[in-house]
Scaffold this active site. Structure first.
Site, PDB file in Angstrom:
ATOM      1  N   LYS A  11       3.051  11.679   6.691  1.00 33.34           N
ATOM      2  CA  LYS A  11       2.244  11.570   7.902  1.00 33.34           C
ATOM      3  C   LYS A  11       2.868  12.305   9.092  1.00 33.34           C
ATOM      4  O   LYS A  11       2.609  13.470   9.286  1.00 33.34           O
ATOM      5  CB  LYS A  11       1.958  10.107   8.215  1.00 33.34           C
ATOM      6  CG  LYS A  11       1.091   9.437   7.141  1.00 33.34           C
ATOM      7  CD  LYS A  11       0.546   8.129   7.578  1.00 33.34           C
ATOM      8  CE  LYS A  11      -0.214   7.425   6.443  1.00 33.34           C
ATOM      9  NZ  LYS A  11      -1.406   8.154   5.988  1.00 33.34           N
ATOM     10  N   PHE A  69       0.860  -1.173   0.000  1.00 27.99           N
ATOM     11  CA  PHE A  69       0.000   0.000   0.000  1.00 27.99           C
ATOM     12  C   PHE A  69       0.898   1.225   0.000  1.00 27.99           C
ATOM     13  O   PHE A  69       1.585   1.506   0.980  1.00 27.99           O
ATOM     14  CB  PHE A  69      -0.937   0.053   1.213  1.00 27.99           C
ATOM     15  CG  PHE A  69      -1.882   1.225   1.140  1.00 27.99           C
ATOM     16  CD1 PHE A  69      -3.046   1.133   0.400  1.00 27.99           C
ATOM     17  CD2 PHE A  69      -1.587   2.412   1.775  1.00 27.99           C
ATOM     18  CE1 PHE A  69      -3.917   2.213   0.294  1.00 27.99           C
ATOM     19  CE2 PHE A  69      -2.444   3.503   1.682  1.00 27.99           C
ATOM     20  CZ  PHE A  69      -3.609   3.403   0.945  1.00 27.99           C
ATOM     21  N   ASP A  98       9.617   3.036   1.485  1.00 24.43           N
ATOM     22  CA  ASP A  98       8.441   3.843   1.786  1.00 24.43           C
ATOM     23  C   ASP A  98       8.169   3.781   3.285  1.00 24.43           C
ATOM     24  O   ASP A  98       7.619   2.802   3.801  1.00 24.43           O
ATOM     25  CB  ASP A  98       7.236   3.319   1.002  1.00 24.43           C
ATOM     26  CG  ASP A  98       5.961   4.106   1.288  1.00 24.43           C
ATOM     27  OD1 ASP A  98       5.962   4.958   2.197  1.00 24.43           O
ATOM     28  OD2 ASP A  98       4.948   3.858   0.591  1.00 24.43           O
TER      29      ASP A  98
END
Length: 416
Positions: A260, A146, A231
Site C-alpha cells: 500500500k 485479513f 503483515d
C-alpha cells in the site's frame, strides 16, 4: 439534486455497474481529481479524504516530489523486468534495509502477492531449515485475519463470505484467537513453521492486541523455532505513529510484509523483508514477478520512503493521531449510545457503531454527502485513516461534520 444524482455522475456509476464485475459496493462518489488530503468529484464538490485508499495514499494525493520522481523515471525506462539489472532497484532495496532493519527485501506488486511470498518463504524454510517433511508444514493464523484475496489466503480466512464457493483450498493453516496465547499454543504442532499475523487487525475493525501479547508471542516463537511474520501492508510505514507497528510492542519479527503506502499513492508496490537466514531459501527460479521491482515502481517507492523520512511524516502521525483520537472520543460522549468504542493507533482509528441504532454504511454515506470520505467494515465500524499529511484544520472540519451527522442520526432515533 445531490452530486451523485447528476447526469454526469450517474453516467460513470452506470458504466461501472453495467460492465464491471459486482465485487465492490462503492460509496456513491465519482472522484475526478485530488491533491494532498482533498478530493473533488465530477461536479467539482470538495471532500476531505479520511480514508487515503486504505493507507495507500499516506503521503497525500500526488505528492509533488513523488510525481516528479515518477516523471523523471518515465523519461528513461519504466519496465525492463528482473531479467536485467537496473539503476533504481538496488537503491530501493538498500533504503528498505535501512528503514526496516532487515538484511534483504523481495519486491512484489500487491500486498496479497507479498503475503504469498511470505507464505512460500515460511514453508520452504520450515522444510529446508527446520526439517519438517515437505507438505506437512503448518502456519498459524489468527481468526478475524485479513491478508488478501488470493485463493491461498482466503482459504485461511475465518470470514465465510470471503470463502464461500471458492473451495477447494490447499490447507496448511491452523487458527487461533487473536491476542490469546493459550489459543495459539493449543493450535501449534511440531510441524508449525510460522505465525502469520497483523499487528492490528484492520478489516476486522481496527482491533488492537492486548498489552504484552506480542512480546509473549515473540518469546514463544523464538523458543519453538517458529518464524514470526508480521503483515504490515496497512499498518506499516508510519500509519500507527511509528515506522512499523511492531515497534510499539518492543519486538522484532522474523519477516515483515509491506505494501500500500510503499507505492506512495501512485503505483502498486509491495515487499517481503527478512534477514538472510530466512530469505536464503529463495534461489533463481524459485519465485518472481514480471513487474515486481520494476524501474518505475522502485523509483517511486524510494522517493516515497525519502519523503516519509525527510518530511517527518511518521513523527507527525503520532501527534496527529493522538489529537484525532481525542476529538473522536469527544463525539462519542456527545452522541451516546450511537458509538460503542473508539480505538486504534496513530492515524488509523475505528469508530465502532451500535448496530441497534444504525449501520456504519449509513453514516459513511451521510458523511460523503457532507464532504467527508470514509469507509465501513463489517457493518459496524467506520475507519478514519487520512493521509499522514493531514492538517489539524482539516481534521477539525471532518470531525465536526461527523459530529453533526451523528447528532442528526441520534435525533432521528429519538435519542436526543
Amino acid at each position: 439534486m445531490d452530486a451523485t444524482g447528476t447526469p454526469a455522475a450517474q453516467s460513470f456509476i452506470a458504466k461501472e455497474a453495467r460492465y464491471g464485475a459486482r465485487n465492490y459496493a462503492p460509496v456513491p462518489v465519482v472522484v475526478d481529481h485530488a491533491k494532498d488530503c482533498l478530493v473533488w468529484d465530477v461536479e467539482g464538490r470538495e471532500y476531505i479524504d479520511m480514508m487515503s485508499a486504505y493507507s495507500s495514499v499516506s503521503h497525500g494525493h500526488l505528492h509533488p516530489r513523488i510525481v516528479a520522481a515518477a516523471e523523471r523515471q518515465m523519461r528513461k525506462v519504466a519496465v525492463m523486468s528482473r531479467a536485467y539489472y537496473g539503476t533504481t532497484l538496488g537503491p530501493l532495496l538498500e533504503k528498505l534495509s535501512e528503514v526496516t532493519g532487515f538484511e534483504r527485501a523481495l519486491p512484489m506488486n500487491t500486498g496479497a502477492e507479498a503475503v504469498e511470498t511470505a507464505i512460500k518463504c515460511a514453508r520452504r524454510w520450515g522444510h529446508r531449515v527446520k526439517g519438517i517433511p515437505d507438505g506437512q508444514q503448518r502456519i498459524l493464523v489468527a481468526r478475524g485475519n485479513f491478508h488478501g484475496r488470493t485463493t491461498t489466503i482466503i482459504g485461511f480466512s475465518s470470514e465465510p463470505d470471503y470463502r464461500m464457493g471458492f473451495a477447494p483450498f490447499d490447507g496448511g493453516f491452523q487458527h487461533f484467537d487473536y491476542g490469546d496465547m493459550d489459543s495459539l499454543k493449543a493450535a501449534a504442532t511440531a510441524n508449525t513453521c510460522a505465525v502469520l499475523i497483523e499487528p492490528i487487525q484492520g478489516e476486522a475493525g481496527i482491533i488492537v492486541p492486548p498489552p504484552g501479547f506480542f512480546q509473549e508471542l515473540r518469546a514463544w516463537c523464538t523458543a519453538n523455532n517458529v518464524l514470526l511474520i508480521d503483515d504490515e501492508v496497512q499498518a506499516g510505514l508510519g500509519r500507527t505513529g511509528r515506522w512499523f507497528a511492531f515497534q510499539h510492542e518492543g519486538i522484532r519479527p522474523d519477516g515483515l510484509i509491506l505494501g500500500k503506502a510503499l507505492g506512495a499513492g501512485l503505483l502498486p508496490v509491495s515487499a517481503f523483508c527478512a534477514d538472510d537466514r530466512v530469505m536464503q531459501v529463495f534461489v533463481p527460479n524459485s519465485h518472481g514477478s514480471t513487474f515486481g521491482g520494476n524501474a518505475l515502481a522502485a523509483a517511486v517507492a524510494l522517493e516515497g520512503l525519502k519523503v516519509l523520512e525527510e518530511e517527518g511524516l511518521v513523527d507527525q502521525c503520532a501527534a496527529k493521531g493522538e489529537y484525532l483520537f481525542g476529538r473522536l472520543r469527544e463525539v462519542q460522549e456527545q452522541v451516546k449510545p450511537l458509538i460503542r468504542e473508539v480505538r486504534g493507533r496513530g492515524l488509523w482509528i475505528g469508530v465502532d457503531i451500535e448496530p441497534s441504532c444504525t449501520s456504519a454504511r449509513d453514516l459513511v454515506e451521510r458523511l460523503a454527502a457532507h464532504g467527508v470520505l470514509s469507509k465501513e467494515t463489517h457493518d459496524t465500524v467506520i475507519r478514519f485513516a487520512p493521509p499522514l499529511t493531514i492538517t489539524r484544520e482539516l481534521m477539525d472540519r471532518a470531525v465536526e461534520i461527523f459530529r453533526q451527522v451523528a447528532l442528526e442520526k441520534r435525533g432521528e432515533l429519538g435519542l436526543a
